[in-house]
Design a protein around this motif. Sequence first.
Motif, short mmCIF file in Angstrom:
data_model
loop_
_atom_site.label_atom_id
_atom_site.label_comp_id
_atom_site.label_asym_id
_atom_site.label_seq_id
_atom_site.Cartn_x
_atom_site.Cartn_y
_atom_site.Cartn_z
N UNK A 71 6.63 63.17 38.81
CA UNK A 71 6.61 62.09 39.79
C UNK A 71 5.72 60.99 39.23
N UNK A 72 6.22 59.76 39.21
CA UNK A 72 5.45 58.66 38.64
C UNK A 72 5.29 57.52 39.62
N UNK A 73 4.30 56.68 39.35
CA UNK A 73 4.07 55.51 40.20
C UNK A 73 4.82 54.32 39.61
N UNK A 74 5.67 53.71 40.43
CA UNK A 74 6.50 52.59 40.00
C UNK A 74 6.02 51.30 40.65
N UNK A 75 6.13 50.21 39.90
CA UNK A 75 5.88 48.90 40.47
C UNK A 75 7.16 48.37 41.10
N UNK A 76 7.13 47.17 41.58
CA UNK A 76 8.27 46.57 42.28
C UNK A 76 9.50 46.47 41.37
N UNK A 77 10.66 46.86 41.86
CA UNK A 77 11.91 46.75 41.11
C UNK A 77 12.53 45.38 41.32
N UNK A 78 13.49 45.03 40.46
CA UNK A 78 14.02 43.66 40.44
C UNK A 78 15.13 43.40 41.45
N UNK A 79 15.83 44.42 41.87
CA UNK A 79 16.98 44.21 42.75
C UNK A 79 18.30 44.17 42.01
N UNK A 80 18.33 44.75 40.78
CA UNK A 80 19.60 44.89 40.06
C UNK A 80 20.47 45.95 40.72
N UNK A 81 21.79 45.75 40.65
CA UNK A 81 22.69 46.79 41.11
C UNK A 81 22.58 48.01 40.22
N UNK A 126 25.69 66.06 50.14
CA UNK A 126 26.10 66.27 51.53
C UNK A 126 25.29 65.43 52.52
N UNK A 127 24.22 64.79 52.03
CA UNK A 127 23.27 64.11 52.90
C UNK A 127 23.04 62.69 52.38
N UNK A 128 23.26 61.69 53.20
CA UNK A 128 23.13 60.29 52.78
C UNK A 128 21.71 59.76 52.90
N UNK A 129 20.79 60.56 53.39
CA UNK A 129 19.43 60.07 53.62
C UNK A 129 18.67 59.90 52.31
N UNK A 130 17.61 59.10 52.37
CA UNK A 130 16.73 58.91 51.21
C UNK A 130 15.31 58.68 51.74
N UNK A 131 14.78 59.69 52.38
CA UNK A 131 13.53 59.54 53.11
C UNK A 131 12.29 59.97 52.34
N UNK A 132 12.45 60.90 51.43
CA UNK A 132 11.29 61.42 50.71
C UNK A 132 11.47 61.12 49.23
N UNK A 133 10.73 60.16 48.71
CA UNK A 133 10.90 59.69 47.34
C UNK A 133 10.26 60.63 46.32
N UNK A 134 9.27 61.38 46.72
CA UNK A 134 8.58 62.28 45.80
C UNK A 134 9.15 63.70 45.83
N UNK A 135 9.70 64.11 46.96
CA UNK A 135 10.24 65.45 47.10
C UNK A 135 11.56 65.38 47.87
#
Length: 439
Positions: free
Chosen positions: A229-239, A132-141
């Motif tokens: 919850x894990x620590x991620x490095x930079x992603x590649x930009x794949x779809x 119902x919500x398009x936001x993506x503001x909190x990556x951990x919670x």
Amino acid sequence: MAESDKKFFLLLFFVSFAVIVPTLHAHIASFDDYWKQRAEEAQKAAQEAYNPNPEEITNDLNSHVNKALMGTNSTRRNLRKHNGPCTATNPIDRCWRCKPNWAKNRKKLADCVLGFGHKTVGGKNGPFYVVTDSSDNDLANPKPGTLRHAVVQNGPLWIIFARSMVIRLSEELIITSHKTIDARGANVRIAHGAGLTLQFVKNVIIHNLHIHDIVAGNGGLIIDSANHIGFRTRSDGDGISIFGSSNIWIDHVSMSNCGDGLVDAIMGSTAITISNCHFTHHNEVMLFGASDSYAGDAIMQITVAFNHFGRGLVQRMPRCRWGFIHVVNNDYTHWLMYAIGGSSHPTIISQGNRFIAPPDQFAKEVTKRDYAPEDVWRAWTWRSEGDLMMNGAFFVQSGSRLTRNPFSRAQMIKSRPGTFVKRLTRFSGTLSCRPGRPC
């Protein structure tokens, strides 16, 4: 395939997995006990999903295509926009698309997949989850009602959308096993942010999404399951990035302009079907197998069927290493360099596709082989059977026919298979579906 051959491939997979483990941490900054367990479970699932006789799957798909076309004698290309009654033109679509009650029976879709991903049921055995919500503001919670909150929940889920929306992902969306993302009935775009990641998972369906203008993420603390919850490095930009995963189905997705590939399947991913999609405006479209040295991709089995490779594409439709790739009844109307390429001796079976070469006299060849002289690649099994070549297109074959050729004339539609491709791919890409009406 003999039992001894099966054991050899599985041994090769395990040895490669053990040797390459240090590099399996892609984008995982801390490969902790949680991710170790997830990698081990994914490895076991891939082993179980691997089919030692891939010809059985290609044969089954060809049989379904033939049945879908029986009774059809019109091969004239219709260039006008379709405004008439529902016309499902390939066997996957005929399974569900013309039923007006699709919205009340959404999970019927899970019965319709063919090809190497045919056992994929996604979230069929779980409840519905409405985004119902398009936001993506909190990556951990993440907030309940958001797509990020949905895809990390435990157990199977069938995820749908309350309305049309554009979702700009702040970082890669890490999807867990047994999920269906079903955007029918809404115009849902994953755009102008990070893409979708399927890492060490199984049994995922992605359906009817627009995915475009994807950029690399910066990484950071990101939720990757309901309890971790894990620590991620930079992603590649794949779809869509498929990494060490199995039983995946991508259907009726429209994709363009991503920072890296549109769809990448690497590191022992297998049992995948990519169907009814529309790809445009991109350089390196699909990569199957990321390393010539990673023999673990020998178990990779992927079906690419009923897709339209359209305007603004350059190469890699797909580019393959190792594995067994069935490319069937796709429409290749645009490329600038080549259509299908690879290295490290993949088996590529191209059947009933239409290849329309570009005007460039130096880009007429459909195929491209890398990092091997002709005396090596001529032993690779790359076969073209019933393809329609137009505007000077040509496919350089190599290797011998499959030792057990399962394809009859009826199944291969050998008379004029290329003339059917426009019909089979006519409704590729996302569909405008309204409840109470056929899609």
